[in-house]
Design a protein around this motif. Structure first.
Motif, PDB file in Angstrom:
ATOM      1  N   LYS A   1       0.813  -1.223   0.000  1.00 20.80           N
ATOM      2  CA  LYS A   1       0.000   0.000   0.000  1.00 20.80           C
ATOM      3  C   LYS A   1       0.847   1.274   0.000  1.00 20.80           C
ATOM      4  O   LYS A   1       0.318   2.379   0.079  1.00 20.80           O
ATOM      5  N   ILE A   2       2.158   1.112  -0.104  1.00 20.68           N
ATOM      6  CA  ILE A   2       3.081   2.253  -0.043  1.00 20.68           C
ATOM      7  C   ILE A   2       3.664   2.504  -1.423  1.00 20.68           C
ATOM      8  O   ILE A   2       4.171   1.587  -2.075  1.00 20.68           O
TER       9      ILE A   2
ATOM     10  N   ALA B   1      19.542   1.799   1.119  1.00 23.21           N
ATOM     11  CA  ALA B   1      19.223   2.035   2.523  1.00 23.21           C
ATOM     12  C   ALA B   1      17.892   1.427   2.944  1.00 23.21           C
ATOM     13  O   ALA B   1      17.717   1.055   4.114  1.00 23.21           O
ATOM     14  N   TRP B   2      16.960   1.289   1.998  1.00 28.28           N
ATOM     15  CA  TRP B   2      15.584   0.939   2.354  1.00 28.28           C
ATOM     16  C   TRP B   2      14.968  -0.084   1.407  1.00 28.28           C
ATOM     17  O   TRP B   2      14.669  -1.218   1.783  1.00 28.28           O
ATOM     18  N   LEU B   3      14.772   0.297   0.153  1.00 31.46           N
ATOM     19  CA  LEU B   3      13.857  -0.424  -0.725  1.00 31.46           C
ATOM     20  C   LEU B   3      14.326  -1.830  -1.062  1.00 31.46           C
ATOM     21  O   LEU B   3      13.492  -2.726  -1.275  1.00 31.46           O
ATOM     22  N   ASN B   4      15.627  -2.039  -1.120  1.00 28.61           N
ATOM     23  CA  ASN B   4      16.137  -3.381  -1.410  1.00 28.61           C
ATOM     24  C   ASN B   4      15.969  -4.347  -0.239  1.00 28.61           C
ATOM     25  O   ASN B   4      16.204  -5.554  -0.395  1.00 28.61           O
TER      26      ASN B   4
ATOM     27  N   ILE C   1       8.524  -4.554  -1.064  1.00 31.84           N
ATOM     28  CA  ILE C   1       7.657  -3.583  -1.707  1.00 31.84           C
ATOM     29  C   ILE C   1       7.507  -3.978  -3.179  1.00 31.84           C
ATOM     30  O   ILE C   1       8.499  -4.315  -3.840  1.00 31.84           O
ATOM     31  N   PRO C   2       6.287  -3.981  -3.715  1.00 33.60           N
ATOM     32  CA  PRO C   2       6.103  -4.361  -5.119  1.00 33.60           C
ATOM     33  C   PRO C   2       6.880  -3.448  -6.060  1.00 33.60           C
ATOM     34  O   PRO C   2       6.975  -2.233  -5.827  1.00 33.60           O
ATOM     35  N   THR C   3       7.429  -4.026  -7.103  1.00 35.83           N
ATOM     36  CA  THR C   3       8.213  -3.257  -8.069  1.00 35.83           C
ATOM     37  C   THR C   3       7.424  -2.073  -8.604  1.00 35.83           C
ATOM     38  O   THR C   3       7.976  -0.967  -8.760  1.00 35.83           O
ATOM     39  N   ASN C   4       6.146  -2.283  -8.878  1.00 35.58           N
ATOM     40  CA  ASN C   4       5.317  -1.221  -9.459  1.00 35.58           C
ATOM     41  C   ASN C   4       5.004  -0.111  -8.468  1.00 35.58           C
ATOM     42  O   ASN C   4       4.436   0.916  -8.858  1.00 35.58           O
ATOM     43  N   ASN C   5       5.336  -0.300  -7.198  1.00 34.00           N
ATOM     44  CA  ASN C   5       5.103   0.740  -6.192  1.00 34.00           C
ATOM     45  C   ASN C   5       6.284   1.690  -6.049  1.00 34.00           C
ATOM     46  O   ASN C   5       6.224   2.652  -5.291  1.00 34.00           O
TER      47      ASN C   5
END
Length: 240
Positions: A62-63, A88-91, A95-99
């Protein structure tokens, strides 16, 4: 405009307070609208914030993550804001790639890629040309020249008021940046400013009268809430 200034003892305290504010806005946005949208900033100050977010148990589906500005370099370049946030965060989260809505930087023409990012934003938010969608949080830093995003003093980007995205310029190095009216459409804008080197710029940004085009952070007057998070070193000479 609902503006407030919070002075924290040091950078770790500033990061913790930013995390609290973002998580609060995230909860509100998801409960009210089913998703949370945030635009990230580059620089050294937000990196520990992104590392802290990565440690949270959150509804990642949802992010939606955007960038308020990006250097015109490939996404794997050491200077890339995207790369910093991914490392730092996303890897580190599911989180879905499309987000993850990264700024395109590979066409060889910053103006073309700026237009492409604007079109992507309009499609995501289902808005038309001339409309400014509202992100839930826009996270900003401020340079010691009072620039924010890639809105630098006395540059053409400061005069763009009819688009979401434009080309910024610093010492002939081009960037892609949110325009100030798009930032100002946000529900919440959070500035992070740390260090004694920020004191002269902050004095002008907070002054009753000063030139917006010399001190671009003065242009940020969102329709929603504006929060300045300062460490004690940055705020030492300030009477906000």
């Amino acid at each position: 405009m609902n503006k407030r200034v919070e002075v924290l003892a040091n950078v770790p305290s500033l990061v913790q307070r930013a995390l609290e504010l973002i998580l609060s806005q995230m909860h509100t946005a998801i409960s009210q609208r089913g998703k949370f949208t945030i635009a990230l900033s580059g620089g050294s100050t937000p990196k520990p914030l992104y590392e802290a977010i990565a440690k949270q148990q959150l509804p990642w589906d949802k992010i939606h993550v955007f960038w308020g500005d990006e250097r015109y370099v490939p996404p794997n370049h050491a200077d890339s804001n995207e790369l910093m946030a991914r490392c730092a965060w996303l890897n580190h989260v599911h989180i879905p790639t499309n987000n993850v809505h990264a700024v395109p930087t590979l066409s060889g023409n910053p103006a073309v890629d700026a237009a492409k990012y604007e079109e992507h934003l309009q499609t995501f938010f289902q808005t038309t040309s001339g409309e400014f969608p509202s992100l839930d949080v826009v996270l900003l830093g401020m340079g010691d020249d009072a620039h924010t995003a890639s809105l630098f003093p006395h540059t053409a980007a400061l005069k763009v008021s009819d688009r979401l995205i434009t080309v910024g310029n610093k010492d002939d190095n081009q960037r892609i940046t949110f325009t100030y009216p798009f930032i100002n459409a946000a529900r919440n804008v959070i500035f992070l400013a740390a260090g004694a080197n920020k004191r002269p710029a902050l004095a002008q940004v907070f002054a009753p009268v000063a030139d917006d085009f010399t001190y671009p952070s003065r242009l940020i007057k969102p329709q929603g809430e504006l929060v300045w998070l300062l460490d004690a070193a940055a705020a030492a000479e300030l009477n906000p």
